[in-house]
Design a protein around this motif. Structure first.
Motif, PDB file in Angstrom:
ATOM      1  N   TRP A 167      14.660 -53.945   9.882  1.00 13.93           N
ATOM      2  CA  TRP A 167      14.804 -53.966  11.333  1.00 13.93           C
ATOM      3  C   TRP A 167      14.408 -52.609  11.944  1.00 13.93           C
ATOM      4  N   LEU A 168      14.835 -51.537  11.287  1.00  3.16           N
ATOM      5  CA  LEU A 168      14.505 -50.194  11.771  1.00  3.16           C
ATOM      6  C   LEU A 168      13.005 -49.963  11.761  1.00  3.16           C
ATOM      7  N   ARG A 169      12.341 -50.368  10.701  1.00  6.62           N
ATOM      8  CA  ARG A 169      10.894 -50.140  10.585  1.00  6.62           C
ATOM      9  C   ARG A 169      10.107 -50.920  11.637  1.00  6.62           C
ATOM     10  N   ASP A 170      10.657 -52.078  12.060  1.00  5.87           N
ATOM     11  CA  ASP A 170       9.918 -52.939  12.988  1.00  5.87           C
ATOM     12  C   ASP A 170      10.248 -52.687  14.452  1.00  5.87           C
ATOM     13  N   SER A 171      11.316 -51.914  14.729  1.00  2.00           N
ATOM     14  CA  SER A 171      11.780 -51.755  16.107  1.00  2.00           C
ATOM     15  C   SER A 171      11.739 -50.298  16.550  1.00  2.00           C
ATOM     16  N   THR A 172      10.845 -49.978  17.482  1.00  3.31           N
ATOM     17  CA  THR A 172      10.787 -48.626  18.035  1.00  3.31           C
ATOM     18  C   THR A 172      12.081 -48.288  18.776  1.00  3.31           C
ATOM     19  N   LEU A 173      12.655 -49.294  19.437  1.00  2.05           N
ATOM     20  CA  LEU A 173      13.905 -49.082  20.166  1.00  2.05           C
ATOM     21  C   LEU A 173      15.031 -48.712  19.209  1.00  2.05           C
TER      22      LEU A 173
END
Length: 433
Positions: A48-54
């Motif tokens: 999730w972290l790798r895919d979400s800039t937010l």
């Protein structure tokens, strides 16, 4: 997926060395964000972290713990105002004074720059300050300019009455001061960080480098040097002074301000010897010959005129050799230690502090200064010992409390650092009653 991957991501992204704040802080931040996102485990949250800039920004916010207040380490702002005074403005017609605050956190530092220069008579319509931080939350607070009691510390809060308006929820800074600061979300390690060269007359980058490993420290100093004008000033934290000296910068010799200048450019090897000498004399500060500690005069900034300067010190070797006012002499010796430290001569400064302590016995001021000097030399154990002794003599010495907290947090003992910060807050609350 292990926690090590998140620590490495934080290091690659924002330069944070997890060992400086303690791995447990990173672990707690990851756990909080994982729970907030409803992720079942580390592997799921990692994806999730790798895919979400937010979410990347949210994790950064979770590990950034801002600790700042107005006029923190007041000597730095005092020297800024003395250096860039109305005379500087008059002798630089048409020029604007450009300053940088990095990281600016919630805005107390850059706004203190504005207030300091305004009160010194500098025409603030010619002042531009860029204030950069990686945290959007901190920048949001900075732009609002509304502050609570934690941003106002120390005994002298007259500036709050002069510049702030009491409103519901705290104290509001007027638009006239807020307009002088341009807040920017940015990361000093980004390749495109503040493009261009020699943009700023002074840069405040205090207590950021201590959270980086050595390669990242070197890289950051090179970036700051690129942004600093040839005659500009770079302000750092006390424990970062030795790093600047090791990178070829020279102390500006402002008392307890920890300000540095770029090294003077090397002379042109093709020029004549005479021309090289003239250039060197014009571009470099005068070099003082090595002077025995006993003959170094007190800092000129601590006397009102040249005629009031004290003669060279002579450390007594016996009771009969003591001057009429031993206490005054030893006080001068402590001033000498401070002057030597300001000039980057830490070994001699430490020796002067030791001489004072041996002759006069322990005092909170001497032990605090000695702690700062040892910290600047990288002698963390001695720095901690002297700061703790200063606190034994003065349990509410706020500067000693905050520097010891920073030292312990840098070593990875975040819990002990928080205890000291809470203690400093209780002391402030008690003093204000």
């Amino acid at each position: 997926m292990k926690l090590d991957g998140f620590q490495q991501w934080l290091k690659d992204t924002m330069g944070l060395d997890a060992s400086t704040i303690g791995p447990t802080l990173v672990e707690r931040a990851v756990q909080r964000r994982m729970s907030a996102c409803g992720r079942a485990g580390l592997a799921d949250y990692w994806q999730w972290l790798r895919d979400s800039t937010l979410e990347q920004q949210e994790l950064i916010e979770a590990v950034v713990v801002p600790e700042t207040w107005f006029f923190r380490d007041a000597q730095a702002f005092a020297t800024l105002a003395r250096h860039f005074d109305p005379l500087w403005a008059a002798t630089h017609p048409g020029e604007r004074l450009r300053l940088l605050s990095l990281p600016c956190s919630s805005g107390e530092e850059p706004y203190t720059m504005v207030m300091s220069l305004f009160e010194a008579g500098f025409p603030i319509e010619r002042l531009d300050i860029d204030a950069v931080d990686i945290s959007e939350q901190a920048l949001g607070k900075a732009r609002r300019g509304l502050y609570g009691s934690n941003s106002f510390r120390g005994g002298d809060l007259g500036f709050r009455d002069r510049h702030f308006q009491a409103v519901a929820g705290g104290w509001q800074l007027p638009a006239s001061i807020r307009a002088r600061v341009n807040f920017i979300q940015g990361n000093v390690l980004d390749l495109g960080f503040l493009p261009g060269e020699a943009r700023y007359d002074a840069i405040f980058c205090r207590n950021l480098l201590i959270y980086f490993d050595e390669p990242t420290q070197v890289r950051t100093v090179e970036i700051l040097a690129r942004l600093l004008k040839p005659d500009g000033l770079l302000y750092v934290g006390p424990s970062e002074a030795s790093l600047l000296l090791s990178r070829g910068m020279s102390s500006a010799q402002f008392p307890m301000a920890f300000a540095f200048r770029k090294a003077a450019p090397a002379p042109n090897p093709l020029a004549s010897t005479a021309l090289q000498t003239n250039r060197r004399v014009a571009s470099e500060p005068p070099r003082r010959a090595a002077t025995p500690l006993a003959s170094v005069p007190a800092s000129p900034s601590r006397v009102s005129s040249a005629s009031q300067r004290k003669p060279a010190l002579s450390t007594p070797t016996s009771t009969s050799a003591k001057p009429a006012s031993a206490a005054a002499t030893q006080s001068s010796l402590l001033d000498t230690a401070q002057s030597l430290a300001d000039g980057g001569r830490f070994v001699e400064a430490a020796a002067a502090c030791d001489a004072h302590l041996q002759a006069q016995g322990p005092s909170a001021r001497a032990l605090y200064l000695s702690g700062l000097i040892h910290g600047a030399m990288g002698r963390d154990a001695q720095a901690e010992d002297h700061l703790r002794k200063a606190l034994y003599l003065d349990p509410c010495h706020e500067e000693a409390l905050m520097h010891l907290a920073l030292l312990l947090e840098t070593r990875g003992d975040a819990a002990a650092g928080r205890v000291l910060r809470l203690r400093a807050q209780r002391c402030r609350t008690a003093a204000s009653r």
